[in-house]
Enzyme design. Structure first.
Site, PDB file in Angstrom:
ATOM      1  NE  ARG A  18     -68.333   4.021 -28.282  1.00  0.00           N
ATOM      2  CZ  ARG A  18     -69.336   4.320 -29.101  1.00  0.00           C
ATOM      3  NH1 ARG A  18     -69.396   5.538 -29.646  1.00  0.00           N
ATOM      4  NH2 ARG A  18     -70.271   3.439 -29.388  1.00  0.00           N
TER       5      ARG A  18
ATOM      6  CE  LYS B 129     -66.457   1.429 -30.276  1.00  0.00           C
ATOM      7  NZ  LYS B 129     -66.693   0.219 -29.513  1.00  0.00           N
TER       8      LYS B 129
ATOM      9  CG  HIS C 247     -66.285   3.508 -21.292  1.00  0.00           C
ATOM     10  ND1 HIS C 247     -65.994   4.762 -21.784  1.00  0.00           N
ATOM     11  CD2 HIS C 247     -66.000   2.658 -22.305  1.00  0.00           C
ATOM     12  CE1 HIS C 247     -65.563   4.670 -23.031  1.00  0.00           C
ATOM     13  NE2 HIS C 247     -65.553   3.403 -23.373  1.00  0.00           N
TER      14      HIS C 247
ATOM     15  NE  ARG D 130     -70.106   4.500 -23.868  1.00  0.00           N
ATOM     16  CZ  ARG D 130     -70.774   4.867 -24.961  1.00  0.00           C
ATOM     17  NH1 ARG D 130     -71.087   6.138 -25.140  1.00  0.00           N
ATOM     18  NH2 ARG D 130     -71.138   3.979 -25.867  1.00  0.00           N
TER      19      ARG D 130
ATOM     20  CG  HIS E 277     -74.759   1.295 -27.683  1.00  0.00           C
ATOM     21  ND1 HIS E 277     -75.304   1.020 -26.443  1.00  0.00           N
ATOM     22  CD2 HIS E 277     -73.438   1.451 -27.470  1.00  0.00           C
ATOM     23  CE1 HIS E 277     -74.345   1.023 -25.535  1.00  0.00           C
ATOM     24  NE2 HIS E 277     -73.210   1.279 -26.128  1.00  0.00           N
TER      25      HIS E 277
ATOM     26  CE1 TYR F   6     -75.250   0.977 -18.745  1.00  0.00           C
ATOM     27  CE2 TYR F   6     -75.502   0.823 -21.116  1.00  0.00           C
ATOM     28  CZ  TYR F   6     -74.741   1.148 -20.009  1.00  0.00           C
ATOM     29  OH  TYR F   6     -73.477   1.639 -20.173  1.00  0.00           O
TER      30      TYR F   6
END
Length: 303
Positions: A154, A178, A249, A252, A275, A284
């Site tokens: 990120r 995160k 992004h 990314r 993730h 994706y």
């Protein structure tokens, strides 16, 4: 309806709920304002029907959603409304002001997950070739873009990267993403070489004697903002003649898309992107499906 709006008095429970959100969750003013707008819209609808927010049931919520649909209001806006109502009525149940939650059985509309325009591999090559490595700032930018494309970080993780998170000898970086989750990400030889070249010369030129553990400082020697880096990418895209829409992004997404195009497993990409939930990576899957269809047609005897 304008008459109604002019004499509309918001139910004080809305203010009570928003205050509680502010004290307990520390949400931004914009988010709190969005909650208030959503709830006041439903409150006005209820008042026109002759009931209060405490009296509203599932039918009233469905009627309001139907009314919004007729007005042509976007699905994303209704999904946010349902989220606001869910929080509000959970608060009323907790506060023992109501016994039955009118929103409990109502599902939010399904939204299509939007991916930014994908950069082709040729476009990425053009973008990464654009910075002039003889210039300290552009040398830094090249190392940053190479690292971003090599790792799928990120942008916030990239600009906050510190020296102790990188092991160039092992070709690994350690990221705390995160929710405080840690992951190790391999970065490949090209990115390692670019970072080594940058650290050997340009970084000390940018720091001008200041001490910092940030890998990619700004020209003032402090941590760069995400916005600054985003403007730098846009500059190189213009110089390289890349016309597709870019987002912060973009690299990314290119990292994830190109990995899948070359046969990577979706779960591996999930781990690399950091993730926590595979469903986030599944935006994706259209890429993976297109790749599978292509491989089938190329290699299957009846493809």
């Amino acid at each position: 309806m304008s008459n109604h709006q002019s004499c509309y008095r918001a139910d004080p429970l809305i203010e009570l709920f928003v205050d509680q959100l502010w004290t307990q969750k520390g949400l931004s003013d914009n988010t709190l304002s969005a909650y208030k707008t959503d709830l006041q819209g439903f409150d006005q609808f209820c008042q026109r029907t002759g009931i209060s927010l405490l009296d509203a049931d599932q039918t009233h919520v469905r009627d309001y959603l139907g009314y919004r649909f007729e007005q042509g209001i976007a699905k994303s806006s209704s999904a946010r409304l349902i989220s606001s109502l869910r929080g509000f009525y959970a608060f009323l149940v907790m506060d023992k002001r109501i016994l039955v939650d009118p929103i409990a059985l109502i599902k939010a509309p399904k939204l299509a997950r939007q991916l930014p325009d994908a950069l082709s591999e040729d476009d990425v090559d053009k973008l990464l070739a654009e910075p002039d490595v003889e210039d300290a700032i552009e040398c830094r930018d090249k190392a940053m873009m190479e690292l971003l494309y090599a790792s799928g970080l990120r942008v916030s993780e990239l600009v906050g990267l510190t020296l102790d998170q990188i092991s160039l000898r092992q070709g690994l970086i350690r990221i705390v993403g995160k929710g405080g989750k840690e992951r190790l990400v391999p970065i490949g030889e090209v990115a390692v070489t670019e970072i080594e070249d940058y650290l050997a010369s340009a970084r000390s030129e940018l720091l001008k004697g200041k001490l910092s553990d940030v890998v990619f400082p700004s020209k003032r020697g402090s941590m760069m903002t995400r916005q600054t880096f985003w403007h730098r990418i846009k500059l190189y895209a213009v110089r390289a003649g890349i016309s597709c829409h870019l987002s912060p992004h973009t690299l990314r997404h290119a990292f994830a898309t190109h990995l899948l195009n070359h046969g990577a497993d979706l779960r591996v990409v999930q781990l690399l992107l950091g993730h926590s939930d595979l469903s986030t990576t599944q935006i994706y899957t259209h890429v993976a499906k297109a790749r599978l269809a292509q491989m089938h047609s190329e290699h299957h005897p009846r493809g």
